[in-house]
Design a protein around this motif. Structure first.
Motif, short mmCIF file in Angstrom:
data_model
loop_
_atom_site.label_atom_id
_atom_site.label_comp_id
_atom_site.label_asym_id
_atom_site.label_seq_id
_atom_site.Cartn_x
_atom_site.Cartn_y
_atom_site.Cartn_z
N LEU A 40 -3.37 -2.22 5.38
CA LEU A 40 -2.12 -1.99 4.64
C LEU A 40 -0.93 -2.50 5.44
O LEU A 40 -0.05 -3.17 4.91
CB LEU A 40 -1.95 -0.50 4.33
CG LEU A 40 -2.90 0.12 3.33
CD1 LEU A 40 -2.56 1.59 3.14
CD2 LEU A 40 -2.89 -0.62 2.00
N CYS A 45 1.28 -3.92 2.44
CA CYS A 45 1.00 -2.97 1.36
C CYS A 45 1.26 -1.52 1.77
O CYS A 45 1.20 -0.62 0.93
CB CYS A 45 -0.45 -3.13 0.88
SG CYS A 45 -0.73 -4.67 -0.02
N ASP A 46 1.59 -1.30 3.04
CA ASP A 46 1.91 0.06 3.47
C ASP A 46 3.23 0.54 2.87
O ASP A 46 3.54 1.72 2.90
CB ASP A 46 1.96 0.15 5.00
CG ASP A 46 2.95 -0.82 5.63
OD1 ASP A 46 3.29 -1.86 5.01
OD2 ASP A 46 3.40 -0.55 6.75
N CYS A 51 -0.72 2.60 -2.66
CA CYS A 51 -1.74 2.31 -1.66
C CYS A 51 -1.97 3.50 -0.72
O CYS A 51 -2.95 3.51 0.02
CB CYS A 51 -1.36 1.09 -0.84
SG CYS A 51 -1.42 -0.45 -1.77
#
Length: 124
Positions: A40, A45-46, A51
């Motif tokens: 991530l 995508c963190d 997510c």
């Protein structure tokens, strides 16, 4: 599948290559979560709330190309393996063999290769 209760009776024989019962044949939930968090972070995508929630893969990860995922995996040094989750895979395959918890009555052929994980099979 040889050590998964949910797979019992679904196959009559098995062929395994390269260490199905080796120490590296599965990973702990802690290691899987660590790798997921790293993926991530490396993919950005963190920053996606989706997510960070339980459930199916988040849109941010699904929208990445295979090259982006492989690049992040290489940077992370993650080695993918089945995860001992206590449900689908209740114990590590190596432990299951020691405890006699392998699905019974399934003939198995186990093999190995000298150049396992060779990325370019055309290499001399």
């Amino acid at each position: 599948h040889l050590v998964m209760p949910s797979s019992r009776g679904l196959f009559s024989s098995a062929i395994m290559m390269s260490g199905g019962f080796a120490s590296w044949a599965a990973q702990s939930m802690q290691d899987a979560e660590h790798d997921y968090d790293g993926m991530l972070r490396l993919t950005g995508c963190d920053k996606s709330d989706a997510c960070l929630e339980r459930g199916p893969p988040c849109r941010c990860l699904l929208d990445l190309t295979s090259d982006q995922l492989l690049d992040a995996q290489a940077k992370l040094g993650a080695a993918w393996a089945p995860t001992v989750d206590g449900t689908h895979l209740p114990r590590h395959p190596a432990d299951a063999v020691q405890e006699g918890a392998v699905n019974p009555g399934v003939p198995v052929i186990i093999g190995g290769t000298r150049e396992d994980c060779l990325a370019d099979i055309g290499a001399a």
